[in-house]
Design a protein around this motif. Structure first.
Motif, mmCIF file in Angstrom:
data_model
loop_
_atom_site.group_PDB
_atom_site.id
_atom_site.type_symbol
_atom_site.label_atom_id
_atom_site.label_comp_id
_atom_site.label_asym_id
_atom_site.label_seq_id
_atom_site.Cartn_x
_atom_site.Cartn_y
_atom_site.Cartn_z
ATOM 1 N N ALA A 46 42.395 44.964 40.572
ATOM 2 C CA ALA A 46 42.585 43.986 41.651
ATOM 3 C C ALA A 46 43.757 43.055 41.331
ATOM 4 C CB ALA A 46 41.307 43.179 41.848
ATOM 5 N N ARG A 51 33.473 37.102 40.704
ATOM 6 C CA ARG A 51 32.214 37.272 41.437
ATOM 7 C C ARG A 51 31.890 38.747 41.634
ATOM 8 N NH1 ARG A 51 29.992 32.720 43.067
ATOM 9 N NH2 ARG A 51 31.286 30.823 43.094
ATOM 10 N N ARG A 52 32.920 39.531 41.912
ATOM 11 C CA ARG A 52 32.695 40.970 42.070
ATOM 12 C C ARG A 52 32.238 41.588 40.747
ATOM 13 N NH1 ARG A 52 37.486 42.359 43.388
ATOM 14 N NH2 ARG A 52 37.253 41.943 45.614
ATOM 15 N N PHE A 53 32.737 41.081 39.619
ATOM 16 C CA PHE A 53 32.333 41.581 38.307
ATOM 17 C C PHE A 53 30.848 41.355 38.060
ATOM 18 C CE2 PHE A 53 31.435 40.873 33.826
ATOM 19 C CZ PHE A 53 32.017 41.969 33.216
ATOM 20 N N TRP A 54 30.340 40.142 38.414
ATOM 21 C CA TRP A 54 28.956 39.796 38.097
ATOM 22 C C TRP A 54 27.952 40.226 39.159
ATOM 23 C CZ3 TRP A 54 27.538 38.821 33.421
ATOM 24 C CH2 TRP A 54 28.434 38.281 32.517
ATOM 25 N N ARG A 55 28.432 40.710 40.297
ATOM 26 C CA ARG A 55 27.527 41.069 41.387
ATOM 27 C C ARG A 55 26.490 42.127 40.972
ATOM 28 N NH1 ARG A 55 31.247 41.804 45.838
ATOM 29 N NH2 ARG A 55 31.407 39.533 45.699
ATOM 30 N N GLY A 95 33.325 46.970 35.550
ATOM 31 C CA GLY A 95 33.682 45.695 36.174
ATOM 32 C C GLY A 95 35.004 45.161 35.668
ATOM 33 N N ARG A 132 37.839 47.193 37.248
ATOM 34 C CA ARG A 132 38.045 46.807 38.651
ATOM 35 C C ARG A 132 38.806 45.488 38.744
ATOM 36 N NH1 ARG A 132 32.708 48.725 39.422
ATOM 37 N NH2 ARG A 132 31.902 46.591 39.109
ATOM 38 N N SER A 133 38.476 44.551 37.861
ATOM 39 C CA SER A 133 39.149 43.257 37.883
ATOM 40 C C SER A 133 40.646 43.418 37.600
ATOM 41 C CB SER A 133 38.532 42.314 36.849
ATOM 42 O OG SER A 133 37.179 42.034 37.164
ATOM 43 N N GLU A 179 37.298 35.591 43.231
ATOM 44 C CA GLU A 179 36.685 36.776 43.844
ATOM 45 C C GLU A 179 36.549 37.909 42.843
ATOM 46 O OE1 GLU A 179 34.800 39.268 46.312
ATOM 47 O OE2 GLU A 179 35.155 37.106 46.582
ATOM 48 N N ASP A 180 37.553 38.073 41.958
ATOM 49 C CA ASP A 180 37.466 39.114 40.914
ATOM 50 C C ASP A 180 36.208 38.919 40.054
ATOM 51 O OD1 ASP A 180 39.921 39.990 41.801
ATOM 52 O OD2 ASP A 180 41.053 39.084 40.144
#
Length: 390
Positions: A121, A47-51, A114, A117-118, A44-45
């Motif tokens: 998290a 995927r959130r980075f590349w979103r 990103g 944020r990772s 999830e970390d």
């Protein structure tokens, strides 16, 4: 995103990174311990980075297949960071990510945000798992953000390497273009008041000077006295000092006094404040072309003169022939009158005038044939005179 595969500059050495970020040698074991706690949320970390990079609404236009591939690779990369130890291979991957992030400032910001944020998290999952063990949480938190600082440092270095390599490539390309121009054209660099600073060999060879002879002297030394004093020359320098480039053909005088024709562009060069600091002139020698044009013009003029001379001579000949035709016509008319008179006299003479009548008739026929021939000749002369006028 395109990244450079090789570099003219060095990436970080793993030994330097160890000394700076892991002087006690405990970082690698702490990271492996952290991995056992945070690994379940890494997918999830990532995927959130590349979103922010996905979809046509972004500047990157990355499709879902491309995003899925990046996510898989990023998960492997993250596991390597926490379990593979600090190695030159890992540093190389970080550098390549840094290069990829250097596409523009917005990409750099997206990568930095990103990444932060990772790590936040992962720290949140670490805190939740170790609420009853503050000492271990403090130790592992320190190691987690040490990795973040190390990775950020290497990413920034990778971005700097990419920019440096790009600047080097741009500089090499720019230098190559200038060398190509230098080989094929003449150029001259001057101060804003027209003092010559430097020139290339093409210009010096064309004008017959050495660099020593022109350096420090005014551009007007390359002009004739009349060109130098002209309003056109004064306007040239007024425009250049005002920051306006000038492009046209100029006549210049060589050291030996010969004139050359140059298709030239005078370009003002500006500093960072927009002020004109120098003038650069680029020029192509078009003297041979102008000489060829003059030669062709002279040939055309000579041909025209010769054609006019031939036309006048032909016209004079036709005029004289017309006079001759007129004379023949007059003789024909007189002959016709004599034949008529002879016929009348032969009729009066009766039988005695028969032989005379035969002669008179032959004269009359001859006169008629001469009259027809004269008319034909007159028509031909008239057509010839008309064709000359056309």
């Amino acid at each position: 995103m395109t990244i450079t595969k090789t570099s003219n500059f060095n990436e970080d050495d793993v030994r330097d990174l160890r000394l700076a970020f892991d002087p006690d040698g405990t970082l690698e074991s702490d990271l492996r311990e952290i991995w056992t706690v945070i690994k379940d949320g890494v997918d999830e970390d990532v995927r959130r980075f590349w979103r922010p990079f996905a979809g046509d609404a972004t500047p990157y236009h990355l499709g879902q297949d491309r995003i899925d591939d990046l996510v898989r690779r990023d998960i492997d990369y993250t596991e390597l960071k926490f379990t593979g130890g600090l190695s030159q291979k890992l540093v190389g991957k970080m550098v390549r990510r840094g290069r990829a992030s250097s596409m523009d400032r917005a990409t750099e910001i997206a990568f930095s945000a990103g990444l932060l944020r990772s790590y936040h998290a992962r720290h949140a999952r670490l805190s939740a798992a170790l609420t009853g063990d503050p000492a271990t949480l403090s130790r592992l938190t320190h190691s987690l953000y040490t990795l973040y600082a190390l990775e950020t440092s290497v990413l920034l270095n990778g971005a700097s390497l990419q920019r440096a390599d790009q600047e080097l490539a741009d500089s090499a390309e720019h230098r190559s273009k200038l060398e190509a121009i230098d080989r094929s054209q003449c150029w001259l660099e001057m101060t804003i008041d027209g003092t010559i600073v430097t020139a290339n060999r093409n210009l010096l060879s064309l004008m017959g000077y050495t660099m020593t002879e022109v350096a420090g002297r005014h551009h007007s030394m390359l002009c004739s006295p009349e060109d130098r004093a002209s309003q056109d020359y004064l306007d040239l320098w007024a425009n250049l000092r005002a920051g306006r480039f000038v492009q046209r053909e100029y006549r210049r005088r060589t050291k030996g006094g010969a004139y050359v024709h140059l298709q030239a562009t005078y370009n003002p060069i500006f500093d960072q404040h927009g002020s004109v600091v120098k003038i650069v002139k680029w020029a192509t020698d078009v003297t041979a072309m102008r000489q060829a044009e003059q030669t062709e013009s002279a040939r055309a003029q000579q041909f025209h003169q010769e054609a006019e001379t031939r036309r006048k001579a032909h016209e004079d000949t036709l005029s004289k022939l017309a006079e001759i035709v007129d004379d023949i016509g007059a003789v024909t008319r007189q002959t016709s009158m004599l034949a008529l008179n002879a016929s009348i006299e032969a009729a009066r003479a009766g039988e005695r005038g028969k032989s005379f009548a035969v002669v008179a008739n032959e004269v009359k026929l001859l006169s008629s044939r001469i009259r027809d021939a004269t008319a034909t000749a007159a028509n031909v002369l008239t057509y010839g005179q008309q064709s000359i006028r056309l």
